[in-house]
Motif scaffolding. Structure first.
Motif, short mmCIF file in Angstrom:
data_model
loop_
_atom_site.label_atom_id
_atom_site.label_comp_id
_atom_site.label_asym_id
_atom_site.label_seq_id
_atom_site.Cartn_x
_atom_site.Cartn_y
_atom_site.Cartn_z
N ALA A 1 -0.86 2.72 1.81
CA ALA A 1 -1.95 3.68 1.65
C ALA A 1 -2.71 3.45 0.36
N VAL A 2 -2.00 3.41 -0.76
CA VAL A 2 -2.61 3.17 -2.08
C VAL A 2 -1.67 2.29 -2.89
N SER A 3 -2.22 1.33 -3.60
CA SER A 3 -1.39 0.48 -4.46
C SER A 3 -1.87 0.60 -5.90
N PHE A 4 -0.92 0.56 -6.82
CA PHE A 4 -1.19 0.84 -8.22
C PHE A 4 -1.07 -0.40 -9.09
N ASP A 5 -1.81 -0.37 -10.18
CA ASP A 5 -1.64 -1.31 -11.29
C ASP A 5 -0.22 -1.13 -11.82
N PRO A 6 0.54 -2.21 -12.06
CA PRO A 6 1.92 -2.06 -12.55
C PRO A 6 2.03 -1.37 -13.90
N LEU A 7 0.91 -1.26 -14.62
CA LEU A 7 0.92 -0.55 -15.89
C LEU A 7 1.39 0.89 -15.72
N SER A 8 1.15 1.46 -14.56
CA SER A 8 1.51 2.85 -14.31
C SER A 8 3.02 3.05 -14.21
N SER A 9 3.75 1.98 -13.87
CA SER A 9 5.21 2.06 -13.65
C SER A 9 5.57 3.15 -12.64
N GLN A 10 4.65 3.43 -11.72
CA GLN A 10 4.88 4.51 -10.77
C GLN A 10 4.92 4.03 -9.31
N GLY A 11 4.82 2.73 -9.09
CA GLY A 11 4.74 2.25 -7.72
C GLY A 11 5.93 2.63 -6.87
N MET A 12 7.15 2.38 -7.35
CA MET A 12 8.34 2.69 -6.57
C MET A 12 8.55 4.20 -6.45
N PHE A 13 8.35 4.93 -7.55
CA PHE A 13 8.53 6.37 -7.46
C PHE A 13 7.50 6.99 -6.53
N ASN A 14 6.24 6.53 -6.60
CA ASN A 14 5.23 7.06 -5.70
C ASN A 14 5.60 6.81 -4.24
N ALA A 15 6.14 5.62 -3.96
CA ALA A 15 6.56 5.31 -2.59
C ALA A 15 7.62 6.30 -2.12
N MET A 16 8.57 6.61 -2.98
CA MET A 16 9.64 7.54 -2.63
C MET A 16 9.12 8.97 -2.48
N ALA A 17 8.30 9.40 -3.45
CA ALA A 17 7.76 10.75 -3.40
C ALA A 17 6.83 10.94 -2.21
N ASN A 18 6.03 9.91 -1.93
CA ASN A 18 5.11 9.95 -0.79
C ASN A 18 5.89 10.09 0.52
N ALA A 19 7.02 9.37 0.62
CA ALA A 19 7.84 9.44 1.83
C ALA A 19 8.44 10.83 2.01
N MET A 20 8.88 11.45 0.93
CA MET A 20 9.46 12.78 1.02
C MET A 20 8.39 13.81 1.37
N GLN A 21 7.22 13.67 0.77
CA GLN A 21 6.11 14.57 1.06
C GLN A 21 5.68 14.47 2.52
#
Length: 393
Positions: free
Chosen positions: A304-324
């Motif tokens: 859906a959306v991909s992030f710059d690795p500077l955010s360090s949120q890619g894996m957490f967003n994937a997990m949070a997005n799945a739960m949501q």
């Protein structure tokens, strides 16, 4: 050729972090099939898991097993240790003076540096243990909507060159295939790319006692290094694909030569250059589908959306997005009762959720890049200052 037909409620395309978390969370209430084109996970550059992920792992009853790694001999005997504690970051960003960011005041405690391949293996194993039907390697061949069902056809070729295909009839499709967004593209959905960021990386034996991550900027982009489990270290360079000679991101000697021009990376390399594995280049840009959901389908995580690795949120967003996503599907009972009205409500709510995540990410990405003023006239940095941000949003 063997052809198997499977009847299910949900098919998830992509057994990465987003796909596995969605499968594990949905398996309690639905019949789920999880497919992936790879027989087993491969090494990936993302390895920093945010402390907030602890809440998700706990909710899915995975935290104790994850933290202790007691199951590692059961599900994996080659990848080694699953994680080490992330003790923070030393940043040379905007100044030659180091700035320390640590998790001591974070209510969720410490995060982790992951053995990413082992973590994805752990999630695959956990999904299968929860009753998810797992099929890999299985490449998506065809998808069509017929009589209120999705018909998904896959093909796999085993080591003996035997071909096996699956026809999966499902009420709902989750595209968790990463930046490629394979399923969404078959629906004619366009992916918008907002920059040309790439990441080139190596792993090597770790000879550094300091267990913090390191970020350091340069004219052409920024460098990153962190310790990994099993006494390894990663060094990665992030730049735009049109700003660097191709040989630099394709040949190990040239990459090392470039890394040594950065004082912080040079310190890591001068202590040890043994057991280096060159992983090459991957896309690391900010991108977003112009439509993240449709008729009984949805894009999840990087799809859906991909992030710059500077955010360090890619894996957490994937997990949070799945739960949501799980919470929304259950609240509407959409998979079992996919009415037009429920589809419209789902489309509006989910699209809004993704847009809010995207806007929050872009705002903070802009703030952080604007903190580095030393190279403001260089192409890499001028593209990421305020004018570029306003144009992209």
């Amino acid at each position: 050729m063997l052809n198997t037909t499977i009847e299910t409620e949900i098919v998830i395309i992509g057994a990465g972090i987003a796909g596995c978390i969605a499968a594990i969370s949905l398996a309690q209430s639905h019949r789920v099939v999880l497919i992936d084109k790879l027989e087993s996970p491969v090494d990936r550059i993302g390895e920093c898991l945010a402390p907030a992920a602890r809440r998700i792992l706990k909710k899915l009853n995975l935290l104790e097993e994850f933290e202790s790694s007691i199951s590692i001999n059961e599900w994996d005997h080659e990848n080694g240790n699953l994680h080490i504690k992330n003790r923070g970051t030393q940043s040379y960003w905007g100044s030659s003076q180091v700035h320390i960011v640590d998790p001591l005041r974070n209510p969720d405690g410490f995060g982790w540096h992951l053995n990413r391949k082992a973590f994805e293996d752990f999630l695959r194993f956990s999904a299968a243990k929860r009753g998810v039907q797992c099929i890999w390697p299985a490449k998506l061949q065809e998808s069509r909507f017929d009589d209120e069902n999705w018909i998904i056809r896959t093909k796999k070729i085993d080591q003996n060159l035997q071909t096996e295909s699956h026809t999966i009839n499902a009420k709902f499709v989750i595209d968790a295939s990463g930046r490629q967004s394979h399923f969404a593209r078959t629906q004619g959905v366009v992916r918008n790319h907002f920059d040309k960021l790439i990441a080139c990386w190596i792993t090597m034996k770790n000879a550094e006692l300091n267990s913090m991550s390191t970020i350091s900027t340069s004219k052409l982009g920024w460098w990153y290094s962190a310790p990994l489990p099993n006494n390894k270290r990663i060094i990665a360079f992030q730049t735009d694909s049109d700003l660097i000679e191709r040989a630099t991101v394709k040949e190990l000697d040239l990459f090392i030569e470039s890394a040594k021009k950065n004082p912080e990376m040079e310190r890591f390399l001068e202590k040890n250059t043994s057991e280096i594995q060159f992983h090459g280049t991957v896309a690391a840009n900010s991108s977003k589908l112009n439509q993240v959901t449709g008729k009984q389908w949805v894009a999840l995580g990087d799809a859906a959306v991909s992030f710059d690795p500077l955010s360090s949120q890619g894996m957490f967003n994937a997990m949070a997005n799945a739960m949501q996503l799980t919470e929304l599907l259950l609240a509407l009972n959409l998979v079992k009762e996919p009415t037009e009205s429920k589809n419209r409500v789902f489309y509006e709510i989910y699209s809004q959720q993704i847009n809010q995540v995207w806007e929050h990410y872009m705002k903070h990405k802009n703030i952080f890049y604007n903190q580095e003023k030393r190279f403001k006239d260089e192409a890499f940095w001028s593209r990421r200052h305020v004018d570029e941000f306003n144009k992209n949003t």
